[in-house]
Design a protein around this motif. Structure first.
Motif, PDB file in Angstrom:
ATOM      1  N   ARG A  59       0.842  -1.194   0.000  1.00 31.98           N
ATOM      2  CA  ARG A  59       0.000   0.000   0.000  1.00 31.98           C
ATOM      3  C   ARG A  59       0.878   1.244   0.000  1.00 31.98           C
ATOM      4  O   ARG A  59       1.876   1.320   0.726  1.00 31.98           O
ATOM      5  CB  ARG A  59      -0.913   0.005   1.225  1.00 31.98           C
ATOM      6  N   VAL A  60       0.494   2.205  -0.830  1.00 35.56           N
ATOM      7  CA  VAL A  60       1.198   3.493  -0.899  1.00 35.56           C
ATOM      8  C   VAL A  60       0.143   4.590  -0.898  1.00 35.56           C
ATOM      9  O   VAL A  60      -0.854   4.517  -1.629  1.00 35.56           O
ATOM     10  CB  VAL A  60       2.068   3.603  -2.175  1.00 35.56           C
ATOM     11  N   ALA A  61       0.341   5.617  -0.060  1.00 37.25           N
ATOM     12  CA  ALA A  61      -0.590   6.746   0.012  1.00 37.25           C
ATOM     13  C   ALA A  61       0.214   8.020   0.249  1.00 37.25           C
ATOM     14  O   ALA A  61       1.325   7.984   0.805  1.00 37.25           O
ATOM     15  CB  ALA A  61      -1.610   6.542   1.122  1.00 37.25           C
ATOM     16  N   GLY A  62      -0.346   9.145  -0.169  1.00 36.01           N
ATOM     17  CA  GLY A  62       0.388  10.394   0.021  1.00 36.01           C
ATOM     18  C   GLY A  62      -0.496  11.616  -0.120  1.00 36.01           C
ATOM     19  O   GLY A  62      -1.559  11.572  -0.757  1.00 36.01           O
ATOM     20  N   GLY A  63      -0.070  12.689   0.513  1.00 36.78           N
ATOM     21  CA  GLY A  63      -0.775  13.961   0.420  1.00 36.78           C
ATOM     22  C   GLY A  63       0.226  15.110   0.337  1.00 36.78           C
ATOM     23  O   GLY A  63       1.417  14.943   0.617  1.00 36.78           O
ATOM     24  N   SER A  64      -0.255  16.290  -0.041  1.00 37.72           N
ATOM     25  CA  SER A  64       0.624  17.445  -0.230  1.00 37.72           C
ATOM     26  C   SER A  64      -0.018  18.703   0.343  1.00 37.72           C
ATOM     27  O   SER A  64      -1.241  18.884   0.277  1.00 37.72           O
ATOM     28  CB  SER A  64       0.918  17.653  -1.722  1.00 37.72           C
ATOM     29  N   LYS A  65       0.822  19.567   0.906  1.00 32.30           N
ATOM     30  CA  LYS A  65       0.341  20.860   1.403  1.00 32.30           C
ATOM     31  C   LYS A  65      -0.255  21.699   0.284  1.00 32.30           C
ATOM     32  O   LYS A  65      -1.083  22.580   0.532  1.00 32.30           O
ATOM     33  CB  LYS A  65       1.499  21.633   2.048  1.00 32.30           C
ATOM     34  N   GLN A  66       0.170  21.424  -0.942  1.00 31.23           N
ATOM     35  CA  GLN A  66      -0.326  22.195  -2.067  1.00 31.23           C
ATOM     36  C   GLN A  66      -1.777  21.858  -2.404  1.00 31.23           C
ATOM     37  O   GLN A  66      -2.454  22.617  -3.092  1.00 31.23           O
ATOM     38  CB  GLN A  66       0.558  21.942  -3.299  1.00 31.23           C
ATOM     39  N   VAL A  67      -2.254  20.683  -1.904  1.00 29.08           N
ATOM     40  CA  VAL A  67      -3.609  20.234  -2.265  1.00 29.08           C
ATOM     41  C   VAL A  67      -4.335  19.776  -0.995  1.00 29.08           C
ATOM     42  O   VAL A  67      -4.382  18.586  -0.683  1.00 29.08           O
ATOM     43  CB  VAL A  67      -3.579  19.097  -3.292  1.00 29.08           C
ATOM     44  N   LEU A  68      -4.847  20.719  -0.224  1.00 29.10           N
ATOM     45  CA  LEU A  68      -5.769  20.453   0.893  1.00 29.10           C
ATOM     46  C   LEU A  68      -5.206  19.548   1.983  1.00 29.10           C
ATOM     47  O   LEU A  68      -5.954  18.866   2.684  1.00 29.10           O
ATOM     48  CB  LEU A  68      -7.079  19.847   0.367  1.00 29.10           C
ATOM     49  N   SER A  69      -3.898  19.527   2.168  1.00 29.77           N
ATOM     50  CA  SER A  69      -3.304  18.725   3.236  1.00 29.77           C
ATOM     51  C   SER A  69      -2.479  19.610   4.150  1.00 29.77           C
ATOM     52  O   SER A  69      -1.845  20.579   3.697  1.00 29.77           O
ATOM     53  CB  SER A  69      -2.413  17.611   2.662  1.00 29.77           C
ATOM     54  N   ASP A  70      -2.473  19.278   5.440  1.00 25.98           N
ATOM     55  CA  ASP A  70      -1.702  20.063   6.409  1.00 25.98           C
ATOM     56  C   ASP A  70      -0.237  19.670   6.438  1.00 25.98           C
ATOM     57  O   ASP A  70       0.576  20.369   7.053  1.00 25.98           O
ATOM     58  CB  ASP A  70      -2.295  19.880   7.813  1.00 25.98           C
ATOM     59  N   GLN A  71       0.124  18.556   5.817  1.00 28.84           N
ATOM     60  CA  GLN A  71       1.507  18.088   5.857  1.00 28.84           C
ATOM     61  C   GLN A  71       1.808  17.309   4.575  1.00 28.84           C
ATOM     62  O   GLN A  71       0.950  16.619   4.021  1.00 28.84           O
ATOM     63  CB  GLN A  71       1.724  17.178   7.072  1.00 28.84           C
ATOM     64  N   ASP A  72       3.053  17.438   4.081  1.00 27.96           N
ATOM     65  CA  ASP A  72       3.509  16.612   2.968  1.00 27.96           C
ATOM     66  C   ASP A  72       3.906  15.236   3.509  1.00 27.96           C
ATOM     67  O   ASP A  72       4.662  15.149   4.490  1.00 27.96           O
ATOM     68  CB  ASP A  72       4.727  17.243   2.287  1.00 27.96           C
ATOM     69  N   PHE A  73       3.418  14.171   2.884  1.00 25.42           N
ATOM     70  CA  PHE A  73       3.801  12.829   3.353  1.00 25.42           C
ATOM     71  C   PHE A  73       3.567  11.804   2.250  1.00 25.42           C
ATOM     72  O   PHE A  73       2.743  11.994   1.348  1.00 25.42           O
ATOM     73  CB  PHE A  73       3.003  12.429   4.599  1.00 25.42           C
ATOM     74  N   VAL A  74       4.328  10.713   2.355  1.00 29.82           N
ATOM     75  CA  VAL A  74       4.109   9.516   1.534  1.00 29.82           C
ATOM     76  C   VAL A  74       4.208   8.319   2.479  1.00 29.82           C
ATOM     77  O   VAL A  74       5.248   8.094   3.098  1.00 29.82           O
ATOM     78  CB  VAL A  74       5.138   9.376   0.399  1.00 29.82           C
ATOM     79  N   ARG A  75       3.120   7.588   2.592  1.00 30.36           N
ATOM     80  CA  ARG A  75       3.080   6.424   3.487  1.00 30.36           C
ATOM     81  C   ARG A  75       3.260   5.156   2.663  1.00 30.36           C
ATOM     82  O   ARG A  75       2.557   4.926   1.675  1.00 30.36           O
ATOM     83  CB  ARG A  75       1.747   6.357   4.225  1.00 30.36           C
ATOM     84  N   THR A  76       4.186   4.296   3.079  1.00 30.91           N
ATOM     85  CA  THR A  76       4.418   3.018   2.416  1.00 30.91           C
ATOM     86  C   THR A  76       4.218   1.890   3.427  1.00 30.91           C
ATOM     87  O   THR A  76       4.576   2.024   4.604  1.00 30.91           O
ATOM     88  CB  THR A  76       5.834   2.934   1.834  1.00 30.91           C
ATOM     89  N   TYR A  77       3.661   0.793   2.953  1.00 35.36           N
ATOM     90  CA  TYR A  77       3.350  -0.313   3.868  1.00 35.36           C
ATOM     91  C   TYR A  77       3.406  -1.625   3.096  1.00 35.36           C
ATOM     92  O   TYR A  77       2.942  -1.711   1.947  1.00 35.36           O
ATOM     93  CB  TYR A  77       1.958  -0.126   4.464  1.00 35.36           C
ATOM     94  N   ALA A  78       3.974  -2.662   3.722  1.00 34.29           N
ATOM     95  CA  ALA A  78       4.042  -3.998   3.118  1.00 34.29           C
ATOM     96  C   ALA A  78       3.760  -5.031   4.196  1.00 34.29           C
ATOM     97  O   ALA A  78       4.245  -4.918   5.329  1.00 34.29           O
ATOM     98  CB  ALA A  78       5.415  -4.250   2.500  1.00 34.29           C
ATOM     99  N   ARG A  79       2.975  -6.039   3.821  1.00 41.74           N
ATOM    100  CA  ARG A  79       2.615  -7.107   4.757  1.00 41.74           C
ATOM    101  C   ARG A  79       2.594  -8.428   3.992  1.00 41.74           C
ATOM    102  O   ARG A  79       2.067  -8.499   2.883  1.00 41.74           O
ATOM    103  CB  ARG A  79       1.239  -6.827   5.374  1.00 41.74           C
ATOM    104  N   HIS A  80       3.179  -9.458   4.603  1.00 45.06           N
ATOM    105  CA  HIS A  80       3.175 -10.784   3.976  1.00 45.06           C
ATOM    106  C   HIS A  80       2.830 -11.819   5.044  1.00 45.06           C
ATOM    107  O   HIS A  80       3.395 -11.815   6.141  1.00 45.06           O
ATOM    108  CB  HIS A  80       4.532 -11.115   3.373  1.00 45.06           C
TER     109      HIS A  80
END
Length: 598
Positions: A437-458
């Motif tokens: 799973r990968v998700a992300g947001g940007s201060k430039q587009v309605l977000s309070d913080q720049d971030f990219v979340r990465t997640y892996a599960r097996h």
């Protein structure tokens, strides 16, 4: 206007006696079953009425499939009757394994010993000649057909020089016919099959003739059983069109897709194999429509979030357009959720769109949150692979006890890839599940913080013998961001509890903020578990979990939890009751989850 002032504030409550009743019941049943199994195991076995003397694996075959005398052979009459039965039944049994000249005798023994059944199987018959002939349309001398015939012969599993066994002979013919009928020739038949066994030379000669019949092409789609839905809904899901050559996998996939649709309770797809209509064979679809609207209630308990009750409303034909509406109100001790989703009908490629909204309040580890979320997504299910691409907006009111109260919002793009390959989706024993799973947001587009979340599960299940299963699980997560502040908890990490690190309370591993535990930017956990199934539905397990969540990698301090538990394949799903010890604090904690629908 936001719902924060109006959302009820539920608080955690102590576990009451009624909540513990399912736990005590499970323990009592498990102990009873275990005691019964132990008594059966230690029960003294009766002395054998005969002793079998034969080479392996013939001896194992006889011990498994030949019935020994129920009582000792005390006189010559009983011995003669048994010997006649042994000659007849053992010859038939050994013939299935390719032994056609066995020597069978019942030998006398001392008075205090059982008689000896001596079996000398003789030479095993081997396959000497194999002849596979084809008739019908498939026999036309054309490069494509000739190549397919050679492929059928190459796939024949009973090879020259192998032992001739009846089971393998039948399986080989079934595999050959299945291969022919899988494409273009659904009416194919085995016209002749013959096995000639020369007992003197211990050789078998095999002949098989397959008549493919005419090549079949799809004709018109005939749909029966519809009253609420338009036929275009079904026609748009068909993976073939009129004039395409018949393929069994296409037809089965079409039927499975219809069976999985909530709009139908049953679906049967059948093609007419009459040779007269082979150039345009009608495909009949018989459907039984499911109830359009449904209200269900349920209750349960989990050591993660406490006791819960829920009510669910589903409408499978919203606006008379086969759009599915699903809503749920779930009240738990530590979490309360109100959610609703709209889902379109999956298309031929297994793709559909969804629109949804959620309002949720949680009170976990002294962190109170109220979250409002709306989003839309594109989903696809293709074989074992599930994907989702969504855009979500959410607002989170975050109030850690002793920490900084804040309100965060983000507009995030969220991608999910899940690959599932298990033998049983509800009770897996062999296979694996991988999730990225990968998700992300940007201060430039309605977000309070720049971030990219990465997640892996097996997760991995490996069967050990008939009654044991080894289970391995690992997960890693990292959120790229200047700081955790301004990022909703959904895009950060906490650990602890069921399906995480047992021996520690739910989401108690994370970043300490005041007296609360909040999400950090780093996660790493792993599990090794060994399950032994005492009966078909009851088992026991031992396990070790390790992991932690923190704000940076160098602050990650993995903790260990270990213990054992009971497993039950309940009618409503798997149940696990675990007692685990957290190595860091030395405390014992129980982890348990069960749900019941009404």
């Amino acid at each position: 206007m936001f719902i924060t002032p109006y959302f009820p504030r539920f608080r955690s409550a102590p576990i009451s006696i009624p909540v513990l009743m399912p736990v005590l019941l499970c323990l009592t049943l498990a102990l009873t079953i275990g005691t019964a199994e132990a008594q059966l195991f230690w029960k003294k076995k009766p002395a054998p009425s005969i002793t079998i003397n034969a080479p392996e694996p013939v001896k194992s075959l006889l011990q498994t499939h030949f019935q020994a005398p129920a009582a000792p052979l005390t006189d010559e009459f009983a011995r003669a009757a048994f010997e006649r039965r042994a000659h007849r039944e053992i010859r038939e049994l050994l013939a299935t394994e390719g032994y056609f000249n066995p020597t069978i005798a019942v030998l006398p023994a001392p008075p205090d010993k059982p008689p000896v059944l001596e079996v000398i199987p003789g030479p095993q018959t081997l396959v000497a000649v194999i002849s596979i002939e084809v008739k019908g349309d498939l026999a036309i001398k054309e490069p494509g057909r000739l190549a397919r015939i050679e492929k059928l012969r190459a796939a024949w599993p009973l090879r020259t020089g192998q032992p001739f066994r009846s089971l393998m002979w039948d399986e080989a013919k079934a595999l050959l016919l299945s291969s022919v009928t899988s494409e273009e020739y659904p009416a194919a038949q085995i016209e002749e099959s013959r096995a000639e066994v020369d007992a003197a030379s211990s050789q078998a000669r095999l002949w098989v003739t397959v008549n493919s019949g005419p090549a079949v092409r799809y004709g018109p789609l005939i749909i029966k059983g519809l009253s609420r839905y338009d036929e275009s809904l079904i026609r748009g899901l068909a993976p073939f069109k009129t004039g395409d050559p018949y393929k069994r996998d296409e037809l089965l996939a079409f039927q499975t897709k219809l069976q999985n649709m909530p709009q139908f309770s049953s679906a049967v797809v059948h093609i007419d194999t009459d040779p007269v209509v082979h150039q345009a064979a009608p495909v009949e679809v018989v459907l039984s429509e499911a109830q359009t609207q449904r209200v269900s209630i349920g209750a349960g308990y989990s050591s993660n979030t406490g006791a819960r009750g829920e009510i669910n409303y589903t409408n499978n034909n919203l606006l008379d357009d086969a759009v599915r509406f699903n809503s749920v109100l779930r009240l738990e001790q530590k979490r309360q959720t109100l959610a609703a989703t709209l889902d379109s009908v999956p298309n031929q490629a297994g793709r559909w769109f969804s629109l949804g909204g959620t309002a949720e309040r949680t009170s976990i580890q002294n962190l109170d949150t109220i979250r409002e979320k709306v989003g839309m997504g594109r989903n696809q299910l293709s074989g074992n692979t599930e994907t989702r691409l969504a855009i979500n907006w959410q607002r989170e009111d975050r109030d850690p006890k002793g920490g900084v109260h804040s309100v965060n919002q983000t507009l995030a793009l969220d991608g999910l890839l899940r690959y599932r390959s298990v033998d049983n989706p509800l009770f897996p024993r062999d296979g694996s599940v991988t999730e990225l799973r990968v998700a992300g947001g940007s201060k430039q587009v309605l977000s309070d913080q720049d971030f990219v979340r990465t997640y892996a599960r097996h997760q991995f299940w490996y069967p050990v013998g008939d009654r044991h299963v080894l289970f391995l699980r690992g997960e890693l997560g990292y959120t790229f961001a200047p700081s955790r502040f301004g990022i909703p908890q959904e895009y950060l990490f906490r650990a602890g509890g069921i399906q995480s690190v047992r021996g520690y309370p739910f989401q108690s591993l994370g970043v300490q903020e005041g007296s609360a535990v909040v999400g950090g930017r780093v996660l790493a956990t792993a599990t090794i578990e060994y399950n032994h199934w005492v009966t078909q539905n009851w088992g026991a397990a031992i396990f070790t979990d390790i992991g932690d969540a923190a704000d940076t990698w160098h602050r990650l301090d993995p903790v260990v939890g270990y213990g054992g538990g009971i497993r039950w394949r309940s009618p409503v799903g798997p149940l696990a009751l675990d007692l685990a010890r957290g190595h860091r604090d030395g405390k014992l904690r129980m982890h348990f989850s069960i749900a019941v629908a009404f």
